[in-house]
Design an enzyme around this catalytic site. Structure first.
Site, PDB file in Angstrom:
ATOM      1  N   GLY A  77       0.762  -1.240   0.000  1.00 28.27           N
ATOM      2  CA  GLY A  77       0.000   0.000   0.000  1.00 28.27           C
ATOM      3  C   GLY A  77       0.789   1.284   0.000  1.00 28.27           C
TER       4      GLY A  77
ATOM      5  N   GLY B  68       3.735  -3.662  -3.811  1.00 23.87           N
ATOM      6  CA  GLY B  68       3.724  -3.803  -5.259  1.00 23.87           C
ATOM      7  C   GLY B  68       4.092  -2.485  -5.916  1.00 23.87           C
TER       8      GLY B  68
ATOM      9  CE1 TYR C 140      -1.863  -3.584  -8.506  1.00 23.69           C
ATOM     10  CE2 TYR C 140      -0.783  -1.578  -7.754  1.00 23.69           C
ATOM     11  CZ  TYR C 140      -1.199  -2.879  -7.523  1.00 23.69           C
ATOM     12  OH  TYR C 140      -0.944  -3.467  -6.321  1.00 23.69           O
TER      13      TYR C 140
ATOM     14  NE  ARG D 197      -3.180   2.974 -11.392  1.00 15.85           N
ATOM     15  CZ  ARG D 197      -3.079   4.154 -10.847  1.00 15.85           C
ATOM     16  NH1 ARG D 197      -2.562   5.145 -11.535  1.00 15.85           N
ATOM     17  NH2 ARG D 197      -3.485   4.353  -9.620  1.00 15.85           N
TER      18      ARG D 197
ATOM     19  CE1 TYR E 263      -9.049   1.509  -9.513  1.00 16.59           C
ATOM     20  CE2 TYR E 263      -7.085   1.759 -10.856  1.00 16.59           C
ATOM     21  CZ  TYR E 263      -7.957   0.957 -10.147  1.00 16.59           C
ATOM     22  OH  TYR E 263      -7.712  -0.391 -10.069  1.00 16.59           O
TER      23      TYR E 263
ATOM     24  CB  CYS F 189     -15.524   2.920 -30.058  1.00 14.60           C
ATOM     25  SG  CYS F 189     -14.647   2.746 -31.607  1.00 14.60           S
TER      26      CYS F 189
HETATM   27  N1  LLP Z   1      -1.543  -7.119  -0.646  1.00 10.28           N
HETATM   28  C1  LLP Z   1      -2.845  -7.214  -0.933  1.00 10.28           C
HETATM   29  C2  LLP Z   1      -3.669  -8.176  -0.192  1.00 10.28           C
HETATM   30  C3  LLP Z   1      -3.403  -6.391  -1.915  1.00 10.28           C
HETATM   31  O1  LLP Z   1      -4.704  -6.493  -2.180  1.00 10.28           O
HETATM   32  C4  LLP Z   1      -2.592  -5.478  -2.625  1.00 10.28           C
HETATM   33  C5  LLP Z   1      -3.141  -4.629  -3.678  1.00 10.28           C
HETATM   34  C6  LLP Z   1      -1.217  -5.419  -2.306  1.00 10.28           C
HETATM   35  C7  LLP Z   1      -0.739  -6.253  -1.305  1.00 10.28           C
HETATM   36  C8  LLP Z   1      -0.254  -4.511  -3.021  1.00 10.28           C
HETATM   37  O2  LLP Z   1      -0.548  -3.172  -2.795  1.00 10.28           O
HETATM   38  P1  LLP Z   1       0.428  -2.013  -3.315  1.00 10.28           P
HETATM   39  O3  LLP Z   1       1.710  -2.078  -2.496  1.00 10.28           O
HETATM   40  O4  LLP Z   1       0.715  -2.252  -4.731  1.00 10.28           O
HETATM   41  O5  LLP Z   1      -0.323  -0.769  -3.091  1.00 10.28           O
HETATM   42  N2  LLP Z   1      -5.301  -1.376  -9.516  1.00 10.28           N
HETATM   43  C9  LLP Z   1      -5.165  -0.380  -8.472  1.00 10.28           C
HETATM   44  C10 LLP Z   1      -4.472  -0.914  -7.261  1.00 10.28           C
HETATM   45  C11 LLP Z   1      -5.146  -2.143  -6.679  1.00 10.28           C
HETATM   46  C12 LLP Z   1      -4.438  -2.682  -5.484  1.00 10.28           C
HETATM   47  C13 LLP Z   1      -5.015  -3.992  -5.101  1.00 10.28           C
HETATM   48  N3  LLP Z   1      -4.377  -4.629  -4.001  1.00 10.28           N
HETATM   49  C14 LLP Z   1      -4.471   0.830  -9.062  1.00 10.28           C
HETATM   50  O6  LLP Z   1      -4.156   0.824 -10.246  1.00 10.28           O
HETATM   51  O7  LLP Z   1      -4.268   1.829  -8.376  1.00 10.28           O
END
Ligand code: LLP
Length: 420
Positions: free
Chosen positions: A239, A279, A375, A316, A320, A347
């Site tokens: 996150g 991530g 993402y 994205r 979002y 389209c």
């Molecule tokens: N762990 C779990 C259980 C998760 O659901 C996620 C992301 C992460 C770790 C990794 O989170 P990060 O460090 O990447 O923030 N598609 C969206 C983001 C969706 C995130 C989903 N879960 C975007 O493009 O902003």
């Protein structure tokens, strides 16, 4: 290192001009910097110092095999959410003992696959899932290592679609139901309680939500300790946010220092291994999407740059309302800048990549959509029967094609007309 910067008005990825990459591989193409990925992960390692910390890379952000392989070589663990992601880690020889398996809807087949591979932990999200996992593990004659994903009811202050730690979200076990779920887990014969986890959302730009979630976890850890349920690790999820525009996310150092400080003030805080599932903060700013302007067009007062990348390549903004910087690959001083919406050929009015950007542009120019390492390709689709982009990793002056551009025939190769 700044992975993407201008040299004599031309944008480079490491030591290679993006113009060269476009000439060699075409557009649209995702371009990642090897150094940027390695450095971002390395910063977590440095911030951890001598502490017992395991950073698991959340594959969903960018699951290209080359990226996974690179991070495996750097010592990363992996956070997976599907049997498919498990297969990817195994395909590059990543260690199953460093995999945590997250996700709210694991199927029996996925559980079997993960048990047979020997993943380190299942992050379980409901009592039903505990029962199912116990049954599947028993049938295989194995004990499944488990952690319960607790929903700490903490507001991560992020976009509602990527906020996951609030009571109304589908994720995790409610904080006040967690104790009962742990009692269930402790008495099931084929499960072995290992840890506790949470993930409160993505693109978080403050330290406080992480600390608030940690406090909630520690409350439960104490209650479990009092009942004789001992844990080995605390998993705070992922996150951590990145800078897309003018966000000021905390440094990895500051985040970890604050977490360590909190743990040091807890009687057994120092005894737990800490797990993270980052991530975006590892790959997000390590990539750009390289695209070419096909047409410039004016509707009334509104100017559009129609590029060869679209919402299917990078969704994205459409999904979002996300903001990505748009950089000209060659800076021009031979024409006036105008405000453009950068849109794709799909389209849909929702097919936009950026809006109202001041750029000096001509048809045929190349643009780089920034912060596209996380993402973006991972969420790409074939909408409008568009082939997904190629992916390239730059290493110094070298460019490695790590995913070929999809062939059009492959887009419908699995389909069959009805018999005549
Ligand atoms: N762990 C779990 C259980 C998760 O659901 C996620 C992301 C992460 C770790 C990794 O989170 P990060 O460090 O990447 O923030 N598609 C969206 C983001 C969706 C995130 C989903 N879960 C975007 O493009 O902003």
């Amino acid at each position: 290192m700044i992975p993407f910067q201008y040299r004599q008005h031309a944008l480079f990825a490491e030591d290679l001009a993006l113009e060269e990459i476009a000439a060699r591989f075409g557009t649209p193409t995702y371009v990642y910097s090897r150094r940027a990925i390695v450095d971002a992960f390395g910063e977590f390692r440095r911030a951890a110092g001598a502490r017992n910390v395991r950073v698991c890379y959340a594959l969903k952000a960018n699951s290209n095999l080359a990226v996974i392989d690179l991070l495996a070589r750097e010592g990363a663990g992996f956070d997976i959410v599907s049997g498919g992601e498990l297969q990817r880690v195994l395909a590059v020889g990543g260690a199953p003992s460093r995999i945590v398996f997250s996700g709210v809807g694991k199927s029996e087949a996925e559980m079997r696959m993960a048990l047979e591979a020997g993943v380190r932990c299942f992050n379980v999200e409901s009592e039903s899932e505990l029962l199912r996992l116990d049954r599947v593990a028993g049938a295989l004659g194995r004990r499944a290592p488990v952690s319960l994903r607790v929903n700490p009811d903490v507001d991560a202050g992020t976009h509602p679609y990527i906020s996951t730690g609030l009571r109304e979200n589908k994720f995790g076990i409610a904080h006040d139901a967690a104790l009962a779920a742990y009692r269930t887990a402790a008495r099931l014969p084929n499960l072995e309680v290992q840890g506790i986890d949470c993930h409160i959302g993505s693109q978080i730009t403050a330290i406080e939500p992480f600390l608030a979630a940690l406090d909630k976890l520690l409350e439960l850890v104490d209650a479990l300790h009092a009942e004789g349920i001992a844990l080995r690790h605390l998993d705070l999820g992922g996150g951590l946010g990145i800078r897309y525009d003018d966000e000021q996310p905390p440094s990895r150092q500051a985040l970890f220092a604050a977490i360590f400080d909190r743990l040091d003030r807890h009687p057994r805080g120092g005894s737990y291994e800490l797990v993270f599932e980052f991530g975006r903060s590892i790959v997000g700013n390590a990539g750009v999407l390289l695209t070419r302007v096909e047409y410039l067009k004016r509707n009334g007062e509104h100017r559009f740059a129609i590029v060869d990348a679209a919402m299917n390549d990078l969704m994205r903004p459409a999904l979002y309302d996300a903001w990505h910087a748009v950089l000209p690959v060659r800076q021009r001083d031979d024409m006036a800048a105008q405000h453009y919406d950068i849109v794709g050929p799909v389209c849909e009015s929702g097919d936009w990549l950026a809006r109202g950007r001041r750029l000096a542009l001509a048809e045929g120019d190349l643009l780089a959509i920034a912060s596209a390492g996380a993402y973006c390709m991972a969420m790409a689709s074939n909408y409008n029967t568009r082939a997904r982009a190629a992916e390239v990793i730059v290493d110094g002056r070298d460019a490695h094609l790590v995913r070929e551009r999809e062939a059009l025939a492959s887009l419908f190769a699995l389909e069959r007309p009805l018999p005549r």
